[in-house]
Design a protein around this motif. Structure first.
Motif, PDB file in Angstrom:
ATOM      1  N   PRO A  65     -22.959  66.578   4.629  1.00 13.25           N
ATOM      2  CA  PRO A  65     -22.825  65.150   4.290  1.00 13.25           C
ATOM      3  C   PRO A  65     -21.772  64.441   5.146  1.00 13.25           C
ATOM      4  CG  PRO A  65     -22.823  66.489   2.304  1.00 13.25           C
ATOM      5  CD  PRO A  65     -22.806  67.432   3.457  1.00 13.25           C
ATOM      6  N   SER A  66     -20.777  65.176   5.632  1.00  5.76           N
ATOM      7  CA  SER A  66     -19.733  64.592   6.483  1.00  5.76           C
ATOM      8  C   SER A  66     -20.235  64.271   7.881  1.00  5.76           C
ATOM      9  CB  SER A  66     -18.567  65.574   6.592  1.00  5.76           C
ATOM     10  OG  SER A  66     -19.016  66.761   7.248  1.00  5.76           O
ATOM     11  N   GLY A  67     -21.416  64.795   8.248  1.00  2.41           N
ATOM     12  CA  GLY A  67     -21.944  64.626   9.597  1.00  2.41           C
ATOM     13  C   GLY A  67     -21.660  65.819  10.487  1.00  2.41           C
ATOM     14  N   ASP A  68     -20.839  66.744  10.014  1.00  2.51           N
ATOM     15  CA  ASP A  68     -20.577  67.957  10.792  1.00  2.51           C
ATOM     16  C   ASP A  68     -21.837  68.814  10.828  1.00  2.51           C
ATOM     17  OD1 ASP A  68     -17.993  67.075  11.067  1.00  2.51           O
ATOM     18  OD2 ASP A  68     -17.184  68.370   9.497  1.00  2.51           O
ATOM     19  N   THR A 115     -22.079  63.321  21.641  1.00  5.16           N
ATOM     20  CA  THR A 115     -20.963  62.556  22.197  1.00  5.16           C
ATOM     21  C   THR A 115     -21.469  61.357  22.985  1.00  5.16           C
ATOM     22  OG1 THR A 115     -19.582  64.534  22.294  1.00  5.16           O
ATOM     23  CG2 THR A 115     -18.941  62.695  23.699  1.00  5.16           C
ATOM     24  N   GLU A 116     -22.513  61.582  23.793  1.00  2.00           N
ATOM     25  CA  GLU A 116     -23.083  60.481  24.574  1.00  2.00           C
ATOM     26  C   GLU A 116     -23.760  59.448  23.675  1.00  2.00           C
ATOM     27  OE1 GLU A 116     -25.658  62.363  27.410  1.00  2.00           O
ATOM     28  OE2 GLU A 116     -23.981  63.149  28.584  1.00  2.00           O
ATOM     29  N   ARG A 117     -24.430  59.909  22.658  1.00  2.00           N
ATOM     30  CA  ARG A 117     -25.200  59.012  21.788  1.00  2.00           C
ATOM     31  C   ARG A 117     -24.304  58.193  20.863  1.00  2.00           C
ATOM     32  NH1 ARG A 117     -27.874  55.604  19.616  1.00  2.00           N
ATOM     33  NH2 ARG A 117     -29.739  55.922  18.401  1.00  2.00           N
ATOM     34  N   MET A 121     -17.383  56.985  17.856  1.00  2.00           N
ATOM     35  CA  MET A 121     -17.355  57.425  16.456  1.00  2.00           C
ATOM     36  C   MET A 121     -16.319  58.508  16.210  1.00  2.00           C
ATOM     37  SD  MET A 121     -21.266  57.479  15.082  1.00  2.00           S
ATOM     38  CE  MET A 121     -20.710  58.222  13.568  1.00  2.00           C
ATOM     39  N   GLY A 122     -15.709  59.006  17.257  1.00  2.00           N
ATOM     40  CA  GLY A 122     -14.785  60.115  17.095  1.00  2.00           C
ATOM     41  C   GLY A 122     -15.518  61.437  17.239  1.00  2.00           C
ATOM     42  N   PRO A 123     -14.760  62.504  17.205  1.00  2.00           N
ATOM     43  CA  PRO A 123     -15.385  63.813  17.424  1.00  2.00           C
ATOM     44  C   PRO A 123     -16.301  64.215  16.268  1.00  2.00           C
ATOM     45  CG  PRO A 123     -13.083  64.061  16.831  1.00  2.00           C
ATOM     46  CD  PRO A 123     -13.330  62.594  16.986  1.00  2.00           C
ATOM     47  N   ILE A 124     -17.402  64.822  16.624  1.00  2.00           N
ATOM     48  CA  ILE A 124     -18.329  65.386  15.645  1.00  2.00           C
ATOM     49  C   ILE A 124     -18.193  66.894  15.747  1.00  2.00           C
ATOM     50  CG2 ILE A 124     -20.741  65.657  14.983  1.00  2.00           C
ATOM     51  CD1 ILE A 124     -21.250  62.887  16.226  1.00  2.00           C
ATOM     52  N   ALA A 125     -17.877  67.525  14.628  1.00  2.00           N
ATOM     53  CA  ALA A 125     -17.685  68.973  14.630  1.00  2.00           C
ATOM     54  C   ALA A 125     -19.034  69.685  14.711  1.00  2.00           C
ATOM     55  CB  ALA A 125     -16.934  69.409  13.384  1.00  2.00           C
ATOM     56  N   VAL A 126     -19.150  70.565  15.686  1.00  2.00           N
ATOM     57  CA  VAL A 126     -20.342  71.397  15.836  1.00  2.00           C
ATOM     58  C   VAL A 126     -19.867  72.836  15.921  1.00  2.00           C
ATOM     59  CG1 VAL A 126     -22.390  71.939  17.213  1.00  2.00           C
ATOM     60  CG2 VAL A 126     -21.557  69.578  17.112  1.00  2.00           C
ATOM     61  N   ASP A 127     -20.281  73.633  14.979  1.00  2.00           N
ATOM     62  CA  ASP A 127     -19.906  75.039  14.958  1.00  2.00           C
ATOM     63  C   ASP A 127     -21.182  75.864  15.011  1.00  2.00           C
ATOM     64  OD1 ASP A 127     -18.256  77.260  14.883  1.00  2.00           O
ATOM     65  OD2 ASP A 127     -17.163  76.581  13.112  1.00  2.00           O
ATOM     66  N   TYR A 128     -21.055  77.177  15.016  1.00  2.00           N
ATOM     67  CA  TYR A 128     -22.258  78.001  15.063  1.00  2.00           C
ATOM     68  C   TYR A 128     -22.110  79.236  14.192  1.00  2.00           C
ATOM     69  CZ  TYR A 128     -19.785  81.091  18.290  1.00  2.00           C
ATOM     70  OH  TYR A 128     -18.885  81.941  18.851  1.00  2.00           O
ATOM     71  N   LEU A 129     -23.257  79.778  13.845  1.00  2.00           N
ATOM     72  CA  LEU A 129     -23.345  80.999  13.060  1.00  2.00           C
ATOM     73  C   LEU A 129     -24.434  81.850  13.680  1.00  2.00           C
ATOM     74  CD1 LEU A 129     -22.794  82.715  10.462  1.00  2.00           C
ATOM     75  CD2 LEU A 129     -24.584  81.345   9.369  1.00  2.00           C
ATOM     76  N   LEU A 130     -24.132  83.102  13.893  1.00  2.00           N
ATOM     77  CA  LEU A 130     -25.108  84.053  14.406  1.00  2.00           C
ATOM     78  C   LEU A 130     -25.535  84.956  13.260  1.00  2.00           C
ATOM     79  CD1 LEU A 130     -26.680  85.507  16.656  1.00  2.00           C
ATOM     80  CD2 LEU A 130     -24.598  86.834  17.102  1.00  2.00           C
ATOM     81  N   LEU A 131     -26.826  84.942  12.944  1.00  2.00           N
ATOM     82  CA  LEU A 131     -27.388  85.813  11.910  1.00  2.00           C
ATOM     83  C   LEU A 131     -28.124  86.961  12.588  1.00  2.00           C
ATOM     84  CD1 LEU A 131     -29.037  83.208   9.517  1.00  2.00           C
ATOM     85  CD2 LEU A 131     -26.949  84.481   9.111  1.00  2.00           C
TER      86      LEU A 131
END
Length: 141
Positions: A65-68, A115-117, A121-131
């Motif tokens: 919901p935060s956009g992250d 970031t380009e789009r 808006m400030g930084p958007i957090a993008v993290d990852y998970l490997l399953l």
């Protein structure tokens, strides 16, 4: 239950997802609250600095919901560690694809596009998970 896009995802899932990925999508959707959104099986293409196209796909992109965002990569079947500690997946066309590099490419592409789009808006957090549901770590250094 999380929202899944596109709206016709149930029709598309048998054509574009493996059984294990379909099962994981069901589990993710059931486990996450209603205000989370899941985008399964996203393909991306970008132009590299060498004027060649780079492409890839993301198994799941989960938006809070935060956009992250969290990029989820699922690797089924056998994996191996090379002598440099890299996790590799074998495919018919590539017997030793670097899983870490694949994830980093996907995360970097998503971050760059957002970031380009959404400048300003400030930084958007993008993290990852490997399953890796079929892989067991035998030792850790």
């Amino acid at each position: 239950m999380a929202i899944i896009y596109p709206e016709n995802w149930q029709e598309l899932r048998s054509a574009f997802m493996h059984d294990a990925e379909r099962d994981m999508l069901d589990r993710l959707a059931a486990a996450l609250p209603d205000d989370y959104v899941i985008f399964p099986n996203l393909s991306w293409v970008t132009l590299s600095s060498k004027r060649k196209s780079k492409f890839g796909e993301i198994d799941f992109c989960v938006v809070a919901p935060s956009g992250d965002l969290i990029v989820v990569e699922q690797k089924n079947g056998g994996l191996m560690l090379d002598d440099q500690g890299r996790l590799l997946k074998s495919y018919a066309q590539n017997p030793g694809k670097d899983v870490g590099q694949q994830i980093q490419n996907s995360v970097a592409t998503v971050k760059k596009a957002l970031t380009e789009r959404y400048q300003g808006m400030g930084p958007i957090a993008v993290d990852y998970l490997l399953l890796c549901p079929d892989y067991r770590l035998r030792s850790y250094q």
